[in-house]
Design an enzyme around this catalytic site. Structure first.
Site, PDB file in Angstrom:
ATOM      1  N   HIS A  11      44.957  22.488  -0.640  1.00 55.08           N
ATOM      2  CA  HIS A  11      43.705  22.540   0.136  1.00 55.08           C
ATOM      3  C   HIS A  11      43.449  23.961   0.648  1.00 55.08           C
ATOM      4  O   HIS A  11      44.351  24.797   0.737  1.00 55.08           O
ATOM      5  CB  HIS A  11      43.764  21.561   1.308  1.00 55.08           C
ATOM      6  CG  HIS A  11      44.872  21.856   2.270  1.00 55.08           C
ATOM      7  ND1 HIS A  11      44.792  22.844   3.228  1.00 55.08           N
ATOM      8  CD2 HIS A  11      46.102  21.308   2.407  1.00 55.08           C
ATOM      9  CE1 HIS A  11      45.904  22.885   3.929  1.00 55.08           C
ATOM     10  NE2 HIS A  11      46.731  21.962   3.448  1.00 55.08           N
ATOM     11  N   GLU A  84      50.470  15.124   2.617  1.00 58.25           N
ATOM     12  CA  GLU A  84      51.605  15.986   2.952  1.00 58.25           C
ATOM     13  C   GLU A  84      52.728  15.134   3.519  1.00 58.25           C
ATOM     14  O   GLU A  84      52.509  13.976   3.925  1.00 58.25           O
ATOM     15  CB  GLU A  84      51.161  17.041   3.981  1.00 58.25           C
ATOM     16  CG  GLU A  84      52.226  18.048   4.394  1.00 58.25           C
ATOM     17  CD  GLU A  84      52.761  18.869   3.235  1.00 58.25           C
ATOM     18  OE1 GLU A  84      53.541  18.294   2.424  1.00 58.25           O
ATOM     19  OE2 GLU A  84      52.434  20.064   3.145  1.00 58.25           O
TER      20      GLU A  84
END
Length: 209
Positions: A11, A84
């Protein structure tokens, strides 16, 4: 020989990244720089014949994947499997705060202890199990195509090591593959058995930002 291309994309810069905080599963958005990185990444990847887009369902990843989905008209498949690693009690803390408040947990992170389950969070092993299973399903689903998966630095490291077979050994050495914000790591799976590593953490498309 039929082959499938996989692009693992971290990201863009999040507010948490800019403040040097653990993101984990928190819904931290992209910063202004992160939004520009996402747009530049979409422009670069739109011409690559993408056939499927996957993303972690965390806000910073979805915001990064959105521009490419709009450019290509493809569906954005959001999944918690590409999140994550959850860092539990350290989530949202700065690195310095985490090191002071939870020195044992922080130390396990620095050592890349693969089996250590963080208090209130996960181990790298648990991250591997969920993320690799999702990626393997996507490869079967889109065999012969080009898959872009938007995720996070820890998850991309684990998935890259998974694709290279580096996590199959009984005793694992602490290896870390870093990804910059919107860095692209590229693999080609040749379905006769060969897996080619094409590029790691490619950020050429971000020059000038």
């Amino acid at each position: 020989m039929e082959s499938t291309r996989i692009l693992l994309v971290r990201h863009g810069q999040s507010q948490g990244n800019a403040e040097h905080r653990f993101g984990g599963h928190s819904p931290t958005p992209l910063s202004e720089l992160g939004l520009r990185q996402a747009e530049a990444t979409a422009r670069a990847l739109a011409a690559e014949g993408v056939t499927a887009i996957y993303s972690s369902d965390l806000l910073r990843a979805v915001q990064t994947a959105g521009p490419l989905a709009r450019e290509t008209g493809l569906e954005l498949n959001q999944t918690g499997a590409l999140r994550e690693r959850s860092v539990g009690r350290m989530e949202g803390l700065t690195f310095e705060e985490a090191a002071e408040a939870y020195p044992e947990e922080y130390g396990a992170l620095l050592r890349r202890d693969f089996e250590h389950v963080l208090s209130g969070g996960e181990s790298y092993r648990q991250l591997l199990d969920r993320a690799a299973a999702e990626l393997d399903r996507a490869i079967e689903r889109h065999r012969g195509g080009t898959i872009v998966a938007f995720s996070h630095t820890g998850t991309i490291c684990i998935l890259a090591l998974h694709l290279m077979g580096a996590l199959d050994a009984p005793n694992l050495r602490p290896v870390w593959i870093s990804s910059a914000n919107c860095g692209v790591t590229r693999f080609e799976i040749q379905h006769g058995g060969l897996i080619r590593v094409l590029r790691v953490n490619d950020t050429r498309h971000l020059l000038g930002l």
